[in-house]
Design an enzyme around this catalytic site. Structure first.
Site, mmCIF file in Angstrom:
data_model
loop_
_atom_site.group_PDB
_atom_site.id
_atom_site.type_symbol
_atom_site.label_atom_id
_atom_site.label_comp_id
_atom_site.label_asym_id
_atom_site.label_seq_id
_atom_site.Cartn_x
_atom_site.Cartn_y
_atom_site.Cartn_z
ATOM 1 N N LEU A 195 0.826 -1.199 0.000
ATOM 2 C CA LEU A 195 0.000 0.000 0.000
ATOM 3 C C LEU A 195 0.865 1.257 0.000
ATOM 4 O O LEU A 195 1.938 1.287 0.601
ATOM 5 C CB LEU A 195 -0.920 0.005 1.223
ATOM 6 C CG LEU A 195 -1.942 -1.138 1.294
ATOM 7 C CD1 LEU A 195 -2.749 -1.043 2.586
ATOM 8 C CD2 LEU A 195 -2.867 -1.125 0.090
ATOM 9 N N LEU A 244 0.701 -5.930 0.680
ATOM 10 C CA LEU A 244 -0.307 -6.413 -0.261
ATOM 11 C C LEU A 244 0.330 -6.951 -1.537
ATOM 12 O O LEU A 244 -0.231 -7.835 -2.184
ATOM 13 C CB LEU A 244 -1.283 -5.272 -0.591
ATOM 14 C CG LEU A 244 -2.504 -5.602 -1.450
ATOM 15 C CD1 LEU A 244 -3.329 -6.712 -0.818
ATOM 16 C CD2 LEU A 244 -3.359 -4.364 -1.681
ATOM 17 N N ASP A 275 -4.036 -8.189 4.986
ATOM 18 C CA ASP A 275 -4.985 -7.988 3.904
ATOM 19 C C ASP A 275 -4.717 -9.007 2.809
ATOM 20 O O ASP A 275 -3.877 -9.905 2.952
ATOM 21 C CB ASP A 275 -4.890 -6.558 3.352
ATOM 22 C CG ASP A 275 -3.463 -6.177 2.964
ATOM 23 O OD1 ASP A 275 -2.635 -7.072 2.750
ATOM 24 O OD2 ASP A 275 -3.159 -4.967 2.885
#
EC number: 4.2.1.-
Length: 390
Positions: A195, A244, A275
């Site tokens: 991210l 991610l 995530d």
């Protein structure tokens, strides 16, 4: 029309990695070297160092790996600021800072002021073209679609909502056209740094509740696109895959890695929760203990370790990485598309609902953490540590 004989020069947006700091021992390349389209090399995954071993030679964990040398720590991706970091200062870093974000925005604005060159329309074949996207390069090749991360709105191929939307758009197009599979890779020496931290800090300081909901929704849609994609997705990891950028790998079907690549999900260090369905897929792939080491303590895996734990399929020597990937991709692209799609459906048939539910749970927790004062404080402390290290 034969472009090679016509004398028309093929233009593609230059890579944003021209002035980046070397990350963990990976050497930067000039934009000319990074962009294989301009060189006429249609089947390039990512630029690598000069070949030291012949094509077809896999690197073992022994003597050859020792030749790579020790790896220095990662250089921070944020500029130096004296004193403690506050929310206002974090906003300033992203909006008015003298670091990478402000400089990159000026670079983008300068490019937008330039007149459109009609020759760009010849950059790729008909349906998809490189100039239609800002943060990715998409090429239609024989039997497959090649998507390369080449972010201009973020550093080190990190993911913000704009980047994620472009990847989703490219995948949606590939799902509907005659592509048999998708090859996902990156331009430069970094695969994906997860991210876009600076982007999120800036947004969260405006309105935590509203922006945390929007960001969680963006991640949920991005991850669901990978879960629901029916054609095979092959990933060529040329460098570091963090957060991610690492957690989406098990959602793809085959992962090949450069020996220089490494993998890390230091979520607790960032001040956030996991995530990308990593809470489900990591334990399935590598077992609970190893998954917890990555998700809770942020253990970094080398390419060979990731291969041993099942996160990566094969590891190739840097000098022959491109050739090894393209040979295998062309073999897959020669297969019957119905067979490829139905085979993937059989493998994934019992996992889709479970992954969608896991994605929903993870995004709800992220929204809760990002919307809290404690979550914001954790992220600001992480930013302060990175500045201190700088």
């Amino acid at each position: 029309m034969d472009l090679a004989k016509s004398g028309i020069k093929i233009l593609v947006p230059k890579s944003p990695i021209k002035s980046r700091t070397a990350v963990d021992g990976f050497q930067n390349e000039s934009p000319e070297k990074l962009d294989p389209v301009e060189q006429g090399q249609e089947d390039t995954v990512a630029p690598e160092v000069a070949a030291e071993k012949p094509v077809g030679a896999l690197l073992g964990p022994g003597a050859e790996r020792a030749r790579m040398g020790s790896r220095p720590r990662i250089h921070p991706l944020v500029p130096q600021v004296p004193g403690p970091v506050t929310a206002a200062m974090a906003t300033g870093l992203a909006v008015n800072g003298k670091g990478v974000t402000a400089g990159k925005r000026k670079f983008i604005d300068d490019r937008r002021d330039q007149p459109f060159d009609k020759r760009l329309r010849f950059s790729v074949r008909q349906t998809e073209s490189a100039y239609r996207y800002r943060d990715i390069v998409v090429r239609k090749q024989d039997g497959f679609t090649h998507i390369l991360l080449s972010t201009k709105s973020s550093e080190n191929n990190s993911l913000n909502p704009e980047v994620m939307k472009e990847v989703q758009s490219a995948l949606t197009t590939a799902a509907a056209d005659d592509s048999k599979l998708v090859l996902l890779s990156a331009v430069g020496s970094v695969f994906c740094c997860g991210l876009d931290f600076i982007y999120f800090i800036r947004r969260l300081t405006d309105d935590r509740k509203r922006e945390s909901t929007k960001m969680a929704e963006a991640i949920r849609n991005f991850v669901n696109t990978f879960i629901q994609f029916k054609k095979p997705i092959i990933v060529a990891v040329n460098g570091p895959a963090i957060g991610l950028g690492a957690s989406i790998l098990p959602l793809c079907d085959v992962v090949w890695a450069n020996e220089k690549a490494w993998f890390q999900t230091p979520y607790t260090t960032f001040g956030q929760s996991p995530d990308g369905c990593s809470t489900v897929m990591f334990p399935k792939i590598m077992g609970g203990a190893s998954a917890n080491e990555m998700l809770l303590s942020g253990r970094k895996l080398t390419a060979q370790e990731a291969c041993g734990k099942g996160l990566v399929s094969q590891v190739f020597w840097p000098g022959t990485f491109t050739q090894e990937v393209m040979v295998r991709i062309k073999e897959l692209a020669s297969c019957n598309p119905v067979v490829l799609e139905e085979s993937k459906a059989l493998v994934r048939c019992n996992m889709k609902l479970e992954l969608e539910q896991a994605n929903e749970r993870e995004c709800e927790v992220l929204k809760k953490i990002w919307g809290s004062a404690q979550g914001m404080d954790s992220m600001l402390k992480y930013l302060q540590r990175k500045i201190d290290e700088f």
